[in-house]
Design a protein around this motif. Structure first.
Motif, PDB file in Angstrom:
ATOM      1  N   LYS A   1     -73.723  10.875  -0.631  1.00 54.17           N
ATOM      2  CA  LYS A   1     -73.887  10.041   0.568  1.00 54.17           C
ATOM      3  C   LYS A   1     -73.368  10.864   1.753  1.00 54.17           C
ATOM      4  CE  LYS A   1     -71.945   5.893   2.739  1.00 54.17           C
ATOM      5  NZ  LYS A   1     -70.975   4.807   2.623  1.00 54.17           N
ATOM      6  N   THR A   2     -74.241  11.212   2.662  1.00 55.12           N
ATOM      7  CA  THR A   2     -73.846  12.068   3.785  1.00 55.12           C
ATOM      8  C   THR A   2     -73.762  11.287   5.101  1.00 55.12           C
ATOM      9  OG1 THR A   2     -76.159  12.656   4.126  1.00 55.12           O
ATOM     10  CG2 THR A   2     -74.842  14.168   2.781  1.00 55.12           C
ATOM     11  N   GLY A   3     -74.059  10.001   5.016  1.00 54.77           N
ATOM     12  CA  GLY A   3     -74.018   9.176   6.214  1.00 54.77           C
ATOM     13  C   GLY A   3     -74.544   7.801   5.870  1.00 54.77           C
ATOM     14  N   ALA A   4     -74.983   7.073   6.864  1.00 53.29           N
ATOM     15  CA  ALA A   4     -75.540   5.739   6.604  1.00 53.29           C
ATOM     16  C   ALA A   4     -76.569   5.410   7.674  1.00 53.29           C
ATOM     17  CB  ALA A   4     -74.431   4.694   6.614  1.00 53.29           C
ATOM     18  N   ARG A   5     -77.543   4.591   7.256  1.00 52.96           N
ATOM     19  CA  ARG A   5     -78.595   4.182   8.185  1.00 52.96           C
ATOM     20  C   ARG A   5     -78.536   2.665   8.368  1.00 52.96           C
ATOM     21  NH1 ARG A   5     -84.931   5.104   6.796  1.00 52.96           N
ATOM     22  NH2 ARG A   5     -84.403   3.800   5.005  1.00 52.96           N
ATOM     23  N   PHE A   6     -78.675   2.232   9.609  1.00 51.49           N
ATOM     24  CA  PHE A   6     -78.705   0.802   9.924  1.00 51.49           C
ATOM     25  C   PHE A   6     -80.057   0.511  10.579  1.00 51.49           C
ATOM     26  CE2 PHE A   6     -74.356   2.168   9.809  1.00 51.49           C
ATOM     27  CZ  PHE A   6     -73.642   1.102   9.276  1.00 51.49           C
ATOM     28  N   ILE A   7     -80.687  -0.597  10.180  1.00 54.83           N
ATOM     29  CA  ILE A   7     -81.996  -0.952  10.743  1.00 54.83           C
ATOM     30  C   ILE A   7     -81.938  -2.384  11.275  1.00 54.83           C
ATOM     31  CG2 ILE A   7     -84.459  -1.288  10.238  1.00 54.83           C
ATOM     32  CD1 ILE A   7     -84.229   0.758   8.036  1.00 54.83           C
TER      33      ILE A   7
ATOM     34  N   CYS B   1     -62.219   8.494   0.751  1.00 58.12           N
ATOM     35  CA  CYS B   1     -61.921   8.361  -0.688  1.00 58.12           C
ATOM     36  C   CYS B   1     -61.739   9.732  -1.338  1.00 58.12           C
ATOM     37  CB  CYS B   1     -63.086   7.702  -1.437  1.00 58.12           C
ATOM     38  SG  CYS B   1     -63.448   6.033  -0.955  1.00 58.12           S
ATOM     39  N   MET B   2     -62.513  10.716  -0.856  1.00 59.61           N
ATOM     40  CA  MET B   2     -62.523  12.022  -1.512  1.00 59.61           C
ATOM     41  C   MET B   2     -61.151  12.694  -1.413  1.00 59.61           C
ATOM     42  SD  MET B   2     -65.539  11.817  -2.516  1.00 59.61           S
ATOM     43  CE  MET B   2     -66.648  13.152  -2.894  1.00 59.61           C
TER      44      MET B   2
ATOM     45  N   TRP C   1     -63.701  14.966   5.169  1.00 54.69           N
ATOM     46  CA  TRP C   1     -64.889  15.164   4.326  1.00 54.69           C
ATOM     47  C   TRP C   1     -66.157  14.709   5.061  1.00 54.69           C
ATOM     48  CZ3 TRP C   1     -65.546  16.691  -0.929  1.00 54.69           C
ATOM     49  CH2 TRP C   1     -64.369  17.120  -1.537  1.00 54.69           C
ATOM     50  N   ASP C   2     -67.237  15.460   4.814  1.00 61.90           N
ATOM     51  CA  ASP C   2     -68.527  15.125   5.448  1.00 61.90           C
ATOM     52  C   ASP C   2     -69.423  14.322   4.515  1.00 61.90           C
ATOM     53  OD1 ASP C   2     -67.816  16.522   7.643  1.00 61.90           O
ATOM     54  OD2 ASP C   2     -68.952  18.324   7.146  1.00 61.90           O
ATOM     55  N   TRP C   3     -68.973  14.099   3.307  1.00 65.54           N
ATOM     56  CA  TRP C   3     -69.836  13.384   2.365  1.00 65.54           C
ATOM     57  C   TRP C   3     -68.991  12.695   1.296  1.00 65.54           C
ATOM     58  CZ3 TRP C   3     -69.682  14.828  -2.829  1.00 65.54           C
ATOM     59  CH2 TRP C   3     -69.085  16.060  -3.102  1.00 65.54           C
ATOM     60  N   THR C   4     -69.660  11.819   0.579  1.00 64.78           N
ATOM     61  CA  THR C   4     -69.034  11.143  -0.551  1.00 64.78           C
ATOM     62  C   THR C   4     -70.152  10.733  -1.514  1.00 64.78           C
ATOM     63  OG1 THR C   4     -67.538   9.348  -1.180  1.00 64.78           O
ATOM     64  CG2 THR C   4     -68.966   8.904   0.713  1.00 64.78           C
ATOM     65  N   TRP C   5     -69.973   9.621  -2.248  1.00 59.51           N
ATOM     66  CA  TRP C   5     -71.000   9.240  -3.207  1.00 59.51           C
ATOM     67  C   TRP C   5     -71.383   7.764  -3.105  1.00 59.51           C
ATOM     68  CZ3 TRP C   5     -66.765  11.818  -6.095  1.00 59.51           C
ATOM     69  CH2 TRP C   5     -67.072  13.132  -6.433  1.00 59.51           C
ATOM     70  N   GLN C   6     -72.565   7.452  -3.639  1.00 56.10           N
ATOM     71  CA  GLN C   6     -72.987   6.076  -3.960  1.00 56.10           C
ATOM     72  C   GLN C   6     -72.919   5.991  -5.479  1.00 56.10           C
ATOM     73  OE1 GLN C   6     -75.899   6.842  -0.273  1.00 56.10           O
ATOM     74  NE2 GLN C   6     -76.917   6.346  -2.188  1.00 56.10           N
ATOM     75  N   VAL C   7     -72.143   5.023  -6.001  1.00 56.66           N
ATOM     76  CA  VAL C   7     -71.832   5.056  -7.433  1.00 56.66           C
ATOM     77  C   VAL C   7     -72.063   3.723  -8.137  1.00 56.66           C
ATOM     78  CG1 VAL C   7     -70.105   6.882  -7.159  1.00 56.66           C
ATOM     79  CG2 VAL C   7     -69.376   4.516  -6.972  1.00 56.66           C
ATOM     80  N   PRO C   8     -72.683   3.755  -9.323  1.00 63.29           N
ATOM     81  CA  PRO C   8     -72.694   2.536 -10.144  1.00 63.29           C
ATOM     82  C   PRO C   8     -71.278   2.380 -10.696  1.00 63.29           C
ATOM     83  CG  PRO C   8     -73.857   4.347 -11.251  1.00 63.29           C
ATOM     84  CD  PRO C   8     -73.323   4.898  -9.972  1.00 63.29           C
TER      85      PRO C   8
ATOM     86  N   ASP D   1     -74.260  10.456  10.730  1.00 66.49           N
ATOM     87  CA  ASP D   1     -74.189  11.618   9.846  1.00 66.49           C
ATOM     88  C   ASP D   1     -72.719  12.053   9.820  1.00 66.49           C
ATOM     89  OD1 ASP D   1     -74.088  14.181   8.885  1.00 66.49           O
ATOM     90  OD2 ASP D   1     -75.870  14.877   9.962  1.00 66.49           O
ATOM     91  N   PHE D   2     -72.095  11.966   8.644  1.00 64.42           N
ATOM     92  CA  PHE D   2     -70.647  12.236   8.573  1.00 64.42           C
ATOM     93  C   PHE D   2     -70.292  13.669   9.002  1.00 64.42           C
ATOM     94  CE2 PHE D   2     -70.639   8.854   5.057  1.00 64.42           C
ATOM     95  CZ  PHE D   2     -70.243   7.857   5.934  1.00 64.42           C
ATOM     96  N   SER D   3     -71.265  14.581   8.936  1.00 63.65           N
ATOM     97  CA  SER D   3     -70.952  15.962   9.344  1.00 63.65           C
ATOM     98  C   SER D   3     -70.828  16.033  10.868  1.00 63.65           C
ATOM     99  CB  SER D   3     -72.025  16.931   8.845  1.00 63.65           C
ATOM    100  OG  SER D   3     -73.209  16.743   9.570  1.00 63.65           O
ATOM    101  N   LYS D   4     -71.248  14.954  11.532  1.00 66.85           N
ATOM    102  CA  LYS D   4     -71.156  14.966  13.009  1.00 66.85           C
ATOM    103  C   LYS D   4     -70.054  14.040  13.496  1.00 66.85           C
ATOM    104  CE  LYS D   4     -75.874  16.348  13.702  1.00 66.85           C
ATOM    105  NZ  LYS D   4     -77.214  15.785  13.526  1.00 66.85           N
ATOM    106  N   LYS D   5     -69.060  13.823  12.678  1.00 69.46           N
ATOM    107  CA  LYS D   5     -67.977  12.916  13.093  1.00 69.46           C
ATOM    108  C   LYS D   5     -66.928  13.664  13.906  1.00 69.46           C
ATOM    109  CE  LYS D   5     -65.228  13.585   8.971  1.00 69.46           C
ATOM    110  NZ  LYS D   5     -65.934  14.814   8.708  1.00 69.46           N
ATOM    111  N   PHE D   6     -66.138  12.914  14.625  1.00 68.19           N
ATOM    112  CA  PHE D   6     -65.011  13.454  15.387  1.00 68.19           C
ATOM    113  C   PHE D   6     -63.879  13.828  14.414  1.00 68.19           C
ATOM    114  CE2 PHE D   6     -60.913  12.683  17.421  1.00 68.19           C
ATOM    115  CZ  PHE D   6     -61.048  13.338  18.634  1.00 68.19           C
TER     116      PHE D   6
END
Ligand SMILES: Cc1cc2nc3c(=O)[nH]c(=O)nc-3n(C[C@H](O)[C@H](O)[C@H](O)COP(=O)(O)OP(=O)(O)OC[C@H]3O[C@@H](n4cnc5c(N)ncnc54)[C@H](O)[C@@H]3O)c2cc1C
Length: 411
Positions: free
Chosen positions: A73-79, A52-53, A97-104, A88-93
């Protein structure tokens, strides 16, 4: 001949419409936006992905958004069953962009419209497009205001960014059967008391209830958090009572989050949506393009909705500009194929999520870092990079990897 009012009319002022408007404002093309609601208005779709960025930047919207201090938002966690998988988006292939946002979204979408208005683009709020007819290179568009008073405008081109309003899909009978027909969602916001500091209070998390159902926790920087469930209608039908009661019963099924969120004050009665997936027969036609949810929506599981909306909003605006400048555009090649590529990749990931194969891959101890990076790039929305085997061979890569991991487990 009657004077045509605008080169482009955009229907809808969500992310698809505003990114299109942002691009068009930078060109010689004249543009106006008709929006049915008054902003701020609530809408769902609060977890962005890095792709999106790029689109916000190209539409000239990023600078204003960056002033807003949205939750990074720098990544996501799944449980799942106590196991954790983190990306972690900074560790993507690959690049991106390595980050974005969580937004209302009420606030975020308002900021998008203010940023566009500041640049001189007219947005008419409270104006619902009710008909559009195309003749001889000209659209005649009729809209009505909340008092039912009708108005009309004309344009050479329409970008339909009306989301679930699906204006042209309805008027031109372009609806197609949804790819995922049996999913529902229910969600609310809470003002969380005693939100933990640090990662537990900032990181987006998906808790998997069972293979077909998951829960989201999306914390915003304003202290409000979004909670929601998505999954198979059959599971939803096992609950009864008011939406409040149903939501409480569902929360009770979250092993990880049950204690934390039970009893927290909800800011509105949980909203339930069914039939959330949308589809169309075609993405463009003479004098128009469909962008964002007015075209297609798969499933919320990988937060791809706003990325798809901004990608298609931007590309439709670019191509419309070139067409209005006299170029002959091959829309199938330059628009449909580009957008369809993304839809196909995400459709595979969504499908394989619900078969459980992708969940097995996320939670295995045996996946290599290389594979994780390649999957992470897809989760970040970089789904056109054919150097990434998990993009290039998306349909086979997940199944093959799953088979391999499963065989290793057996041996
Ligand atoms: C349960 C659920 C969870 C989701 N979670 C995520 C997520 O975490 N991340 C993500 O990226 N996406 C998510 N999505 C998808 C996301 O909501 C959409 O993909 C995104 O909002 C689409 O943006 P858009 O600009 O196409 O449409 P919208 O943002 O819906 O904007 C369309 C606008 O058009 C206006 N409009 C409608 N009809 C008319 C008319 N007749 N005339 C004029 N204006 C009109 C509407 O008022 C609206 O403001 C989720 C969806 C669901 C259902």
């Amino acid at each position: 001949m009657k004077k045509i009012n605008y080169d482009v009319i955009i229907i809808g002022a969500g992310p698809a419409g505003m990114v299109a408007a942002g691009y068009l404002e930078k060109t010689a093309v004249s543009v106006r936006v008709l929006e049915k609601q008054h902003f701020p208005r609530f809408t769902i779709g609060e977890s962005l992905i890095p792709r999106c960025m790029d689109n916000f930047a190209e539409a000239g919207l990023l600078e204003d958004l960056q002033k807003e201090n949205y939750q990074k938002k720098t990544g996501a966690r799944f449980i799942k069953n106590g196991k954790i998988a983190e990306f972690d988006f900074s560790k993507k292939f690959g690049a991106g962009w390595d980050w974005t946002w969580q937004v209302p979204r009420a606030d975020f979408d308002l900021k998008l419209t203010e940023s566009i208005q500041k640049r001189g683009v007219e947005i008419d709020f409270g104006m619902e497009v009710i008909s559009a007819a195309y003749n001889d290179g000209q659209w005649d568009i009729v809209y009505k205001n909340p008092d039912g008073i009708l108005g009309s405008l004309s344009s050479r081109f329409i970008i339909d960014a009306s989301g679930n309003g699906r204006v042209l899909a309805g008027l031109l009978e372009l609806e197609a059967p949804a790819k995922i027909y049996n999913h529902s969602s229910i969600f609310t916001h809470i003002q969380e008391e005693n939100r933990p500091v640090g990662k537990e209070g900032t990181q987006i998390t998906f808790e998997i209830i069972n293979t077909g159902v998951w829960f989201w926790y999306i914390p915003f920087s304003n202290g409000i958090s979004s909670l929601g469930f998505v999954g198979e209608n059959d599971w939803f039908e096992t609950f009864s009572g008011s939406q409040d009661e149903i939501f409480k019963q569902m929360l009770n099924q979250c092993e990880f989050y049950k204690d934390r969120f039970t009893g927290q004050k909800q800011l509105f009665e949980p909203v339930k949506l069914s039939g959330i997936s949308k589809n169309v027969q075609l993405l463009h036609g003479e004098g128009f393009a469909l962008a964002g949810n007015s075209a297609e929506f798969l499933d919320p599981v990988f937060s791809s909705g706003v990325a798809f909306a901004t990608e298609s909003g931007l590309l439709s605006a670019k191509l419309a500009t070139r067409q209005l400048g006299g170029e002959v555009i091959d829309w199938d090649k330059e628009y449909t194929q580009h957008i369809q590529k993304a839809i196909n990749v995400f459709a595979t990931y969504v499908k394989e999520w619900y078969t459980g194969r992708l969940q097995d891959i996320f939670f295995t101890d045996n996946a290599s870092e290389k594979v994780k990076k390649q999957i992470c790039a897809v989760l970040a929305g970089y789904v056109w990079n054919s150097k990434n085997p998990f993009v290039r061979n998306h349909d086979k890569a997940i199944r093959n990897l799953h088979r391999l991991l499963h065989a290793e487990k057996i041996n």
